[in-house]
Write a protein that holds these residues in place. Structure first.
Motif, PDB file in Angstrom:
ATOM      1  N   PRO A   1      -3.159   0.338  -4.851  1.00 11.25           N
ATOM      2  CA  PRO A   1      -4.576   0.557  -4.572  1.00 11.25           C
ATOM      3  C   PRO A   1      -4.843   0.880  -3.104  1.00 11.25           C
ATOM      4  O   PRO A   1      -5.727   1.673  -2.781  1.00 11.25           O
ATOM      5  CB  PRO A   1      -5.215  -0.790  -4.933  1.00 11.25           C
TER       6      PRO A   1
ATOM      7  N   ARG B   1      -6.707   4.237  -1.964  1.00  8.73           N
ATOM      8  CA  ARG B   1      -7.945   4.291  -1.176  1.00  8.73           C
ATOM      9  C   ARG B   1      -7.780   5.146   0.065  1.00  8.73           C
ATOM     10  O   ARG B   1      -8.663   5.935   0.413  1.00  8.73           O
ATOM     11  CB  ARG B   1      -8.360   2.877  -0.758  1.00  8.73           C
TER      12      ARG B   1
ATOM     13  N   ASP C   1      -9.643   4.862 -10.544  1.00  8.32           N
ATOM     14  CA  ASP C   1     -10.020   3.794  -9.616  1.00  8.32           C
ATOM     15  C   ASP C   1      -8.913   2.752  -9.489  1.00  8.32           C
ATOM     16  O   ASP C   1      -7.935   2.778 -10.234  1.00  8.32           O
ATOM     17  CB  ASP C   1     -11.352   3.145 -10.005  1.00  8.32           C
ATOM     18  N   ASP C   2      -9.077   1.854  -8.531  1.00  3.27           N
ATOM     19  CA  ASP C   2      -8.029   0.877  -8.227  1.00  3.27           C
ATOM     20  C   ASP C   2      -7.788  -0.088  -9.376  1.00  3.27           C
ATOM     21  O   ASP C   2      -6.695  -0.584  -9.587  1.00  3.27           O
ATOM     22  CB  ASP C   2      -8.412   0.036  -7.003  1.00  3.27           C
TER      23      ASP C   2
ATOM     24  N   ARG D   1      -4.180  -1.471 -10.767  1.00  2.00           N
ATOM     25  CA  ARG D   1      -3.775  -2.875 -10.841  1.00  2.00           C
ATOM     26  C   ARG D   1      -3.427  -3.261 -12.267  1.00  2.00           C
ATOM     27  O   ARG D   1      -2.453  -3.946 -12.519  1.00  2.00           O
ATOM     28  CB  ARG D   1      -4.909  -3.775 -10.339  1.00  2.00           C
TER      29      ARG D   1
END
Lengths: 63, 489
Positions: free
Chosen positions: B95, B99, B270-271, B275
């Motif tokens: 992540p 980003r 997205d993160d 994860r």
């Protein structure tokens, strides 16, 4: 952050558990667990524990 | 009709289906470079899961893994041990890299490194090292595909032709659709091979030994050395703990550092998805268990196979299985090979154009996409050339790759975590580490305790990086700040 440190420590332990010399006493085929030799059960056990540790971390952090 | 003809036909249908899915996937993606390399950053959980999983569940897992279980026994368990260890750091690194990628527009790993350590030389060096690691890995996948096709067609379709056909198809959909094709074909192939692996991993021991327990008991009586870690070396003598332990370590470090994994981080929507992919990853490791069991099933039934990598198709063909199941299984093994191979070919091209060529020469978006396609073909051709060498073992190829890739760990960690790291330090470390790795790769007899050359490389790499960084002037604080931003978490 505290949890992250705990999980980090767990993975260090995981690494040590599967390499020399900690892995030595767990490297024999016997005892068999449900028909599977212990030398194979050992890495499987750590995969499961590792998965649980990651799941715990993710559950707590994401809420 | 002859048996092999039916099986080959099933594989043909399967390949056609893969091609169709791969070609369809490209339709909705934009024609930009971000579209080709990063899939417009729009991959969801399901696709991300299989894209990441495919990096483990490759031809190596499907053929090399059973081959090792069959010929080297417990040595193969190192493969089980490194996966989760290797992916865990990705929970934090992935992540964070993603980003940074979104903020600064990175689409490759080298761009992230060079963003922090501006140096065109570093960029080119990372690209070349990546390519050096990709080629043996792609070679492995191609050989795997060729092995499967040669075995099931009973030699009627030789390895060179099988590998050429399977990878011809991969080339077509990677060329046309870019990363979107890789994502969707991986998902389709991933589901397929998981089901097949479990069915056979349970079926074969029951059929041959009356169960998994009886199978291991029989092996323990006849060949007890196969069930004790660290198992056997290639020559049949006991393998050393140094080699076993360092294989785990270098593979765990290398796994997180694969350039294509970074590129996939830049493809995530997205993160959260990244994860969750990490959290679900251990399930992929568990899927390796039936594959090893299949390898063990061959121990007492197949005598001295000249090339252990053939054990899986060999076994499948020698027990009396329904022809449809054999065809499906072989398609599963093929998909394992192709789903990794396509991602690697695609990554090689992205890396060479984005990181080795573009920093030195301005290119239009159109030119970049065109060049990527050229590199895909060239990288494929080089790998294909090596794939035809009968002396290559799948596992040796993979471990060689990991030794190189592990050298990316210090610079990547330094880029995102160490304020004091400098460009000179990172370059010096990478050069020293890579040369050390190369030296011990060429002189394996000099390795202490048979420790993997990549680990020895790291032993030189780290101190050089630290000392050289401390000896050179610190980077400008404003430049460093965004990379160590605590908000990146």
């Amino acid at each position: 952050m505290k949890l992250r440190r705990g999980v980090f420590a767990f993975f260090i332990l995981y690494l040590l558990a599967v390499i020399w010399p900690v892995a030595l006493p767990f490297s024999a085929a016997e005892p068999f667990v449900m028909g599977i030799p212990f030398s194979l059960v050992w890495p499987i056990l750590w995969i499961i524990l590792g998965g649980l540790a990651l799941w715990l971390l993710d559950t707590v952090e994401e809420g | 009709m002859e048996r092999w003809v039916i099986i080959t036909a099933i594989i043909g249908v399967y390949l056609a289906l893969t091609l169709a899915i791969g070609l369809r996937a490209g339709r909705d993606t934009s024609k930009s470079v971000t579209g080709y390399v990063a899939g417009d950053r729009g991959f969801g959980l399901l696709v991300m899961y299989f894209v990441t999983g495919a990096s483990v569940f490759s031809a190596f897992a499907f053929l090399g893994g059973p081959g090792w279980a069959y010929s080297r026994g417990a040595a193969a368990f190192y493969i089980l041990s490194y996966g989760v260890l290797g992916i865990a750091p990705w929970y934090i690194l992935g992540p964070r890299a993603a980003r940074l990628g979104r903020r600064k527009g990175f689409v490759t790993q080298a761009q992230l490194l060079v963003g922090r350590f501006p140096s065109r030389g570093l960029s080119a060096m990372v690209a070349l090292l990546s390519l050096m690691a990709f080629i043996p890995y792609i070679t492995l996948q191609m050989r795997g595909a060729g092995i499967v096709i040669e075995a099931v067609s009973e030699g009627n379709i030789p390895l060179w032709l099988g590998a050429a056909v399977a990878y011809g198809i991969v080339l077509i959909y990677v060329l046309v659709s870019g990363v979107a094709a890789v994502g969707w074909t991986n998902t389709f192939q991933g589901i397929f091979m998981l089901v097949i692996a479990w069915v056979l991993g349970i079926y074969l021991p029951i059929k041959l030994y009356g169960g998994i327990g009886p199978m291991f008991e029989a092996i323990q009586i006849a060949r007890p050395e196969l069930l004790t870690v660290p198992g056997l070396a290639a020559d049949g003598n006991p393998w050393s703990w140094g080699a076993y332990s360092s294989a785990i370590l270098v593979s765990a470090i290398g796994l997180t550092m694969w350039p294509h994994l970074f590129m996939k981080a830049f493809t995530a929507r997205d993160d959260r998805i990244l994860r969750r992919t990490v959290v679900l990853f251990p399930t992929f490791q568990l899927f390796l268990i039936p594959v090893f069991i299949i390898g063990f099933a061959g121990v007492l039934f197949v005598d001295d196979l000249a090339q252990p990598d053939f054990i899986l198709p060999h076994l499948i063909l020698s027990v009396d299985l329904p022809v449809i199941l054999v065809g499906l299984f072989c398609a599963g093994a093929l998909s394992a090979s192709m789903s990794t191979g396509d991602a690697l070919l695609h990554a090689s091209a992205s890396v060479m154009v984005e990181d080795a060529a573009r920093p030195f020469r301005a290119m239009s978006e159109q030119a970049q996409r065109a060049w990527m396609r050229v590199v895909v073909v060239i990288a494929g051709a080089i790998a294909y050339y090596f794939a035809l060498d009968p002396d290559q073992s799948l596992v040796v190829l993979l471990l060689t790759s990991y030794g190189i890739i592990a050298q990316f760990a210090p610079p990547i960690v330094a880029a995102m975590y160490w304020r004091r790291a400098t460009t000179a330090g990172v370059v010096a470390g990478l050069v020293a580490g890579s040369l050390t790795t190369l030296f011990f790769f060429l002189n394996p007899e000099l390795r202490p305790w048979e420790v993997h050359e990549g680990i020895l490389g790291l032993c030189v790499h780290l101190p050089v990086l630290i000392v050289a960084s401390l000896m050179t002037p610190m980077q400008d604080a404003d430049h460093v700040a965004p990379f160590l931003d605590p908000d990146l978490r």
